[in-house]
Motif scaffolding. Structure first.
Motif, PDB file in Angstrom:
ATOM      1  N   GLU A 156      54.769  56.932  35.045  1.00  0.00           N
ATOM      2  CA  GLU A 156      55.615  58.034  35.490  1.00  0.00           C
ATOM      3  C   GLU A 156      54.909  58.948  36.488  1.00  0.00           C
ATOM      4  OE1 GLU A 156      58.201  59.756  32.256  1.00  0.00           O
ATOM      5  OE2 GLU A 156      56.802  58.633  30.971  1.00  0.00           O
ATOM      6  N   PHE A 157      53.677  58.614  36.834  1.00  0.00           N
ATOM      7  CA  PHE A 157      52.879  59.473  37.716  1.00  0.00           C
ATOM      8  C   PHE A 157      52.490  58.736  38.995  1.00  0.00           C
ATOM      9  CE2 PHE A 157      52.382  61.235  33.528  1.00  0.00           C
ATOM     10  CZ  PHE A 157      52.366  62.609  33.741  1.00  0.00           C
ATOM     11  N   SER A 158      52.224  59.506  40.041  1.00  0.00           N
ATOM     12  CA  SER A 158      51.742  58.949  41.307  1.00  0.00           C
ATOM     13  C   SER A 158      50.274  58.551  41.172  1.00  0.00           C
ATOM     14  CB  SER A 158      51.885  59.985  42.423  1.00  0.00           C
ATOM     15  OG  SER A 158      50.991  61.068  42.197  1.00  0.00           O
ATOM     16  N   GLY A 159      49.756  57.854  42.189  1.00  0.00           N
ATOM     17  CA  GLY A 159      48.345  57.455  42.166  1.00  0.00           C
ATOM     18  C   GLY A 159      47.398  58.637  42.096  1.00  0.00           C
ATOM     19  N   GLY A 160      47.696  59.692  42.860  1.00  0.00           N
ATOM     20  CA  GLY A 160      46.847  60.880  42.834  1.00  0.00           C
ATOM     21  C   GLY A 160      46.868  61.567  41.489  1.00  0.00           C
ATOM     22  N   GLN A 161      48.051  61.633  40.868  1.00  0.00           N
ATOM     23  CA  GLN A 161      48.155  62.245  39.540  1.00  0.00           C
ATOM     24  C   GLN A 161      47.412  61.409  38.500  1.00  0.00           C
ATOM     25  OE1 GLN A 161      52.467  62.380  39.530  1.00  0.00           O
ATOM     26  NE2 GLN A 161      52.455  64.621  39.572  1.00  0.00           N
ATOM     27  N   ASP A 188      46.340  57.498  49.028  1.00  0.00           N
ATOM     28  CA  ASP A 188      46.761  57.860  50.378  1.00  0.00           C
ATOM     29  C   ASP A 188      45.797  58.893  50.954  1.00  0.00           C
ATOM     30  OD1 ASP A 188      48.940  56.227  50.111  1.00  0.00           O
ATOM     31  OD2 ASP A 188      50.324  57.826  49.558  1.00  0.00           O
ATOM     32  N   VAL A 189      45.669  58.878  52.271  1.00  0.00           N
ATOM     33  CA  VAL A 189      44.715  59.782  52.934  1.00  0.00           C
ATOM     34  C   VAL A 189      45.014  61.244  52.605  1.00  0.00           C
ATOM     35  CG1 VAL A 189      43.874  60.590  55.174  1.00  0.00           C
ATOM     36  CG2 VAL A 189      44.243  58.145  54.799  1.00  0.00           C
ATOM     37  N   ILE A 195      41.773  65.305  46.058  1.00  0.00           N
ATOM     38  CA  ILE A 195      40.881  64.846  44.993  1.00  0.00           C
ATOM     39  C   ILE A 195      39.444  65.239  45.291  1.00  0.00           C
ATOM     40  CG2 ILE A 195      39.985  62.820  43.783  1.00  0.00           C
ATOM     41  CD1 ILE A 195      42.874  63.561  43.045  1.00  0.00           C
ATOM     42  N   VAL A 196      39.040  65.138  46.549  1.00  0.00           N
ATOM     43  CA  VAL A 196      37.678  65.525  46.935  1.00  0.00           C
ATOM     44  C   VAL A 196      37.453  67.017  46.683  1.00  0.00           C
ATOM     45  CG1 VAL A 196      36.177  65.892  48.937  1.00  0.00           C
ATOM     46  CG2 VAL A 196      37.248  63.667  48.562  1.00  0.00           C
ATOM     47  N   LEU A 197      38.417  67.846  47.071  1.00  0.00           N
ATOM     48  CA  LEU A 197      38.298  69.290  46.829  1.00  0.00           C
ATOM     49  C   LEU A 197      38.249  69.593  45.334  1.00  0.00           C
ATOM     50  CD1 LEU A 197      40.754  70.657  49.548  1.00  0.00           C
ATOM     51  CD2 LEU A 197      38.257  70.833  49.545  1.00  0.00           C
ATOM     52  N   LEU A 198      39.021  68.850  44.549  1.00  0.00           N
ATOM     53  CA  LEU A 198      38.993  69.011  43.092  1.00  0.00           C
ATOM     54  C   LEU A 198      37.609  68.667  42.545  1.00  0.00           C
ATOM     55  CD1 LEU A 198      40.291  69.378  40.282  1.00  0.00           C
ATOM     56  CD2 LEU A 198      41.053  66.990  40.437  1.00  0.00           C
ATOM     57  N   LEU A 217      31.907  56.427  55.129  1.00  0.00           N
ATOM     58  CA  LEU A 217      30.684  57.147  55.472  1.00  0.00           C
ATOM     59  C   LEU A 217      30.934  58.605  55.832  1.00  0.00           C
ATOM     60  CD1 LEU A 217      29.207  54.202  57.457  1.00  0.00           C
ATOM     61  CD2 LEU A 217      27.980  55.347  55.633  1.00  0.00           C
ATOM     62  N   ALA A 218      32.062  58.888  56.458  1.00  0.00           N
ATOM     63  CA  ALA A 218      32.367  60.272  56.814  1.00  0.00           C
ATOM     64  C   ALA A 218      32.552  61.117  55.558  1.00  0.00           C
ATOM     65  CB  ALA A 218      33.616  60.322  57.691  1.00  0.00           C
ATOM     66  N   MET A 219      33.247  60.579  54.561  1.00  0.00           N
ATOM     67  CA  MET A 219      33.461  61.312  53.318  1.00  0.00           C
ATOM     68  C   MET A 219      32.152  61.489  52.552  1.00  0.00           C
ATOM     69  SD  MET A 219      35.739  62.928  51.674  1.00  0.00           S
ATOM     70  CE  MET A 219      37.317  62.317  52.294  1.00  0.00           C
ATOM     71  N   VAL A 220      31.308  60.464  52.566  1.00  0.00           N
ATOM     72  CA  VAL A 220      30.017  60.549  51.878  1.00  0.00           C
ATOM     73  C   VAL A 220      29.155  61.643  52.494  1.00  0.00           C
ATOM     74  CG1 VAL A 220      27.842  59.317  51.487  1.00  0.00           C
ATOM     75  CG2 VAL A 220      30.011  58.184  51.017  1.00  0.00           C
ATOM     76  N   LYS A 221      29.164  61.744  53.809  1.00  0.00           N
ATOM     77  CA  LYS A 221      28.390  62.799  54.476  1.00  0.00           C
ATOM     78  C   LYS A 221      28.894  64.182  54.067  1.00  0.00           C
ATOM     79  CE  LYS A 221      26.767  64.422  58.984  1.00  0.00           C
ATOM     80  NZ  LYS A 221      26.985  65.854  58.733  1.00  0.00           N
ATOM     81  N   TYR A 222      30.213  64.317  53.982  1.00  0.00           N
ATOM     82  CA  TYR A 222      30.811  65.600  53.623  1.00  0.00           C
ATOM     83  C   TYR A 222      30.448  66.018  52.201  1.00  0.00           C
ATOM     84  CZ  TYR A 222      34.461  69.010  52.524  1.00  0.00           C
ATOM     85  OH  TYR A 222      35.137  70.132  52.116  1.00  0.00           O
TER      86      TYR A 222
END
Length: 329
Positions: A156-161, A188-189, A195-198, A217-222
């Motif tokens: 009943e939930f989305s992938g992000g949820q 999804d982007v 999720i990253v901010l969480l 790699l961009a996300m890992v650097k961040y």
């Protein structure tokens, strides 16, 4: 392979870790072939590399899901594979995992409440059912979900949820260490950023230590304080995030970073991409010498014959390549 040195005892210390999976009497997958690195309390250590390089095997071995073929994993100075039953029970509360696939990692027959409550019940955190219920509701709120949804099912939930549910489950036992195994790659982007901010907020609030496994790699650097680059079961390079991205020493790291898009169209047009030839070799029969030599644009005869030495080329910046000292810096 040398360990990154720090005056403080690392929270996690991986030493010469090997993990081999026998297929039959004659063939063995050498998923990890002697990697070493440290993770210090409160930091995010990013682990990157192509699919099949052994990143997830590292995370699962630290979790204790796999027994190492050789080498050690120490948490707070204790070898996790040489501990008592009680120490193992404590360690299971100390280290938790967020899995890659939010669709496969949740039991479709269990409610969200049951999924999050399960580790609390196994470890007998609450004797009172009302206290258990309030704890689950609090965890749902912490990850941005409504407690009124606790008795719904995963479909009943989305992938992000669903991934938020997975994060809530990982937080249930108040761990020190979270192993995040590509936690955003299936999303999804637009949801990935949430999720990253969480994860960042939870790290600050709960003083968490992360092993963040990814290929973005961009996300890992961040996200990361330090980054380890893996290739075919071995560590190619480890450095602070800013240092690694500004001054990559290993040819494999240089190739990976050259593929990151730049938002400036003019700069992107002028950039030179390093294209690696061929496919990732088989972990059943890895190349002799340097495992990267079959795809390395700088490979020479010595690379085919001798494994390179793991060496500290600058403070906290380690790499394994025969030719760094001869001008790759």
């Amino acid at each position: 392979m040398a360990i990154h040195k720090n005056n403080n005892l690392p929270l996690v210390s991986v030493q010469a870790l090997k993990k081999h999976f026998p297929i039959n009497k004659h063939q063995t997958v050498k998923a990890l072939n002697g990697i070493s690195f440290n993770i210090h309390k409160g930091e995010t250590f990013g682990l990157v590399g192509e699919s099949g390089c052994g990143k997830s095997t590292v995370g699962r071995t630290i979790m204790g899901l796999y027994l190492p073929t050789a080498g050690q994993v120490h948490i707070n100075g204790k070898d996790i594979h040489q501990t008592s039953v009680q120490e193992n029970r404590t360690r299971r509360r100390q280290v938790q995992m967020i899995f890659q696939d939010p669709y496969a990692s949740l039991n479709p027959r269990a409610t969200i409440f049951e999924i999050i409550a399960e580790p609390l019940e196994i470890h007998q955190v609450h004797k009172d059912k009302n206290a258990l219920r309030q704890h689950v509701y609090k965890l749902l709120e912490e990850v941005g979900l409504n407690p009124s949804h606790a008795h719904r099912y995963p479909h009943e939930f989305s992938g992000g949820q669903r991934q938020r549910v997975g994060i809530a489950r990982a937080l249930a036992l108040e761990p020190e260490i979270i192993i995040a195994d590509e936690p955003i790659s299936a999303l999804d982007v637009s949801i990935q950023a949430q999720i990253v901010l969480l994860l960042q907020r939870l790290q600050q609030e709960k003083k968490l230590t992360y092993l963040f496994i990814a290929h973005d790699l961009a996300m890992v650097k961040y996200l990361s304080d330090r980054v380890g680059v893996m290739y075919l079961g071995q560590m190619a390079e480890v450095a602070g995030s800013d240092e690694l991205y500004a001054n990559p020493l290993h040819p494999y790291t240089q190739a990976l970073l050259s593929a990151i898009p730049v938002p400036d169209p003019d700069l992107e047009q002028k950039r030179q991409r390093i294209l690696l030839k061929g496919e990732l070799p088989s972990a059943i029969n890895p190349p002799t010498g340097c495992v990267f030599h079959t795809r390395c644009p700088q490979a020479q005869a010595v690379c085919r014959q001798q494994p390179p030495v793991w060496k500290e080329h600058a403070p906290g910046h380690f790499a394994a390549c025969h030719f760094i000292a001869e001008g790759n810096r």
